[in-house]
Enzyme design. Structure first.
Site, PDB file in Angstrom:
ATOM      1  N   SER A 142       0.857  -1.185   0.000  1.00 10.08           N
ATOM      2  CA  SER A 142       0.000   0.000   0.000  1.00 10.08           C
ATOM      3  C   SER A 142       0.888   1.229   0.000  1.00 10.08           C
ATOM      4  CB  SER A 142      -0.889   0.009   1.255  1.00 10.08           C
ATOM      5  OG  SER A 142      -1.510   1.268   1.439  1.00 10.08           O
ATOM      6  N   TYR A 155      -1.670  -0.754  10.479  1.00 10.10           N
ATOM      7  CA  TYR A 155      -1.727  -1.027   9.039  1.00 10.10           C
ATOM      8  C   TYR A 155      -0.497  -0.462   8.333  1.00 10.10           C
ATOM      9  CZ  TYR A 155      -3.554  -1.155   4.257  1.00 10.10           C
ATOM     10  OH  TYR A 155      -3.720  -1.398   2.913  1.00 10.10           O
TER      11      TYR A 155
END
Length: 251
Positions: A142, A155
């Protein structure tokens, strides 16, 4: 034709019962890849495979919990040497302020996103080495592995770990003919986040993207196919960011 070499290959796609994972599996199947969809939700997996087969693709499902090495080993016991491609997509986000984040949620995010990526990559790479044919591993990271956002500390840490893990595995496995790369999506609309991006807070986020729009899932196709196919045969240990310029936007 570009990516024609994918026809007849076999790919494992984790987290494939919905969202990005299902899109990746569907696109590979469109190019003649036999796809194996892995996730924990049996019914959703069955529906996903049926949808791919309905359009002429080859798909089957296996239940797998990527956080559990025994589950991965059991699921791949008879097929680990069959895979030419791994799309390591399984992941969760978690949303909590760091001061409020409890150990259970932290462990859940890191176990799924980072440990799970390693456990599956290791199992598939061992199979690729045993088969003596090499292959391609694409870890789905990501842009939050490069920069941060509020309430996503676990995350962001996990995806930064995936990026570094990708580089480390690429170095170790290059001589086995195994390429390892990471695809780093920015913000893409899916069923899970559609309501958020329709809200004022979501629209404010979109306005911070230099292209002033969300990504479309098909805009991930070419990078994915490049990394999975021999068109990217000299690419390993790298990341491809697909984010509408978000990473180069001002803070």
């Amino acid at each position: 034709m570009l990516f024609d070499d994918l026809k007849g290959k076999t790919a494992l796609v984790t987290g494939a019962s919905s969202g990005l994972g299902l899109h990746f599996a569907t696109r590979l199947a469109d190019y003649g890849v036999s796809v194996v969809l892995a996730a924990r939700r049996e019914q959703a997996l069955g529906e996903a495979c049926a949808a791919i087969r309905a359009t002429g693709g080859s798909a089957r499902a296996i239940q797998m919990d990527v956080t559990n090495a025994a589950s991965v080993a059991s699921a791949l016991a008879e097929t680990a040497t069959n895979f030419d491609i791994l799309i390591n997509n399984a992941g969760i986000s978690g949303t909590a302020r760091a001061l409020d984040l409890d150990e259970t949620e932290w462990d859940g995010v890191l176990d799924t996103n980072l440990k799970g990526t390693f456990v599956v990559a290791q199992a598939v790479a061992r199979g690729m080495k045993k088969a003596g044919k090499g292959g391609s591993i694409v870890n789905i990271a990501s842009i939050l592995g490069h920069r941060v956002a509020g309430n996503l500390s676990a995350y962001a840490a996990s995806k930064a770990g995936v990026i570094q893990l990708t580089k480390a595995l690429a170095l170790e496995w290059a001589r086995e003919g195994i390429r390892v790369n990471a695809l780093c999506p920015g913000y893409f609309e899916t069923d899970i986040n559609r309501a958020f991006f329709a809200s004022e807070a979501g629209q404010q986020l979109v306005r911070r993207i230099p292209q002033r729009r969300l990504g479309k899932l098909q805009e991930l196709d070419a990078p994915l196919l490049l990394l999975a196919s021999t068109a990217g045969s000299y690419i390993t240990g790298t990341t491809i960011d697909v984010d509408g310029g978000h990473l180069v936007s001002s803070l």
